[in-house]
Design a protein around this motif. Structure first.
Motif, mmCIF file in Angstrom:
data_model
loop_
_atom_site.group_PDB
_atom_site.id
_atom_site.type_symbol
_atom_site.label_atom_id
_atom_site.label_comp_id
_atom_site.label_asym_id
_atom_site.label_seq_id
_atom_site.Cartn_x
_atom_site.Cartn_y
_atom_site.Cartn_z
ATOM 1 N N ARG A 12 38.247 36.617 39.027
ATOM 2 C CA ARG A 12 37.822 37.541 38.220
ATOM 3 C C ARG A 12 38.996 38.434 37.420
ATOM 4 N N GLU A 13 39.904 39.000 38.344
ATOM 5 C CA GLU A 13 40.893 39.624 37.728
ATOM 6 C C GLU A 13 41.814 39.089 36.699
ATOM 7 N N GLN A 16 39.743 38.119 33.575
ATOM 8 C CA GLN A 16 39.432 39.241 32.756
ATOM 9 C C GLN A 16 41.093 39.642 31.924
ATOM 10 N N SER A 17 42.109 39.392 32.737
ATOM 11 C CA SER A 17 43.349 39.825 32.308
ATOM 12 C C SER A 17 43.637 38.603 30.892
ATOM 13 N N SER A 19 41.367 37.643 29.004
ATOM 14 C CA SER A 19 40.292 37.833 28.166
ATOM 15 C C SER A 19 39.305 36.658 27.868
ATOM 16 N N THR A 20 38.731 36.172 29.137
ATOM 17 C CA THR A 20 38.082 34.915 28.972
ATOM 18 C C THR A 20 36.743 35.234 28.594
ATOM 19 N N THR A 21 35.984 34.210 27.678
ATOM 20 C CA THR A 21 34.732 34.361 27.353
ATOM 21 C C THR A 21 33.714 33.636 28.059
ATOM 22 N N HIS A 25 33.668 32.097 34.961
ATOM 23 C CA HIS A 25 35.172 32.611 35.402
ATOM 24 C C HIS A 25 34.774 33.959 35.884
ATOM 25 N N ILE A 26 33.978 34.573 35.733
ATOM 26 C CA ILE A 26 33.520 35.892 36.356
ATOM 27 C C ILE A 26 32.218 36.002 37.099
ATOM 28 N N ASP A 27 31.086 35.510 36.479
ATOM 29 C CA ASP A 27 29.823 35.594 37.363
ATOM 30 C C ASP A 27 29.412 34.631 38.190
#
Length: 92
Positions: A12-13, A16-17, A19-21, A25-27
């Motif tokens: 996740r870090e 975010q670094s 700037s993935t959309t 990759h996060i959820d």
């Protein structure tokens, strides 16, 4: 060599670094809905794995480049701004 295991928060870090959309990759729920068991590292995450080896290689060559100033490494660590030598045409 076996798999390179990375914790969910590190993925996740990194996502975010850079700037993935893409939510996978996060959820976790989005990743599972897409058929993955957990969040998926962005394709550029491979830079994290190979950076130490590339740094060692380039650090041993007389390239004039400082591996600490590579954009991928700088961006993943939240460093901003231009720091390439004035004689270089490479972007920061």
């Amino acid at each position: 060599m076996g798999p390179y295991l990375v914790g969910r928060e590190k993925v996740r870090e990194f996502a975010q670094s850079v700037s993935t959309t893409n939510a996978i990759h996060i959820d976790v729920d989005a990743a599972r809905a897409a058929g993955h068991p957990d969040v998926v590292a962005p394709p550029t995450f491979v830079a994290v794995v190979v950076e130490p080896a590339v740094g060692q290689l380039l650090g041993s060559l007389d390239t004039g480049l400082d591996p600490a100033r590579w954009s991928t490494g700088r961006r993943a660590r939240g460093i901003t701004g231009t720091s390439w030598p004035a004689s270089s045409s490479l972007p920061a």
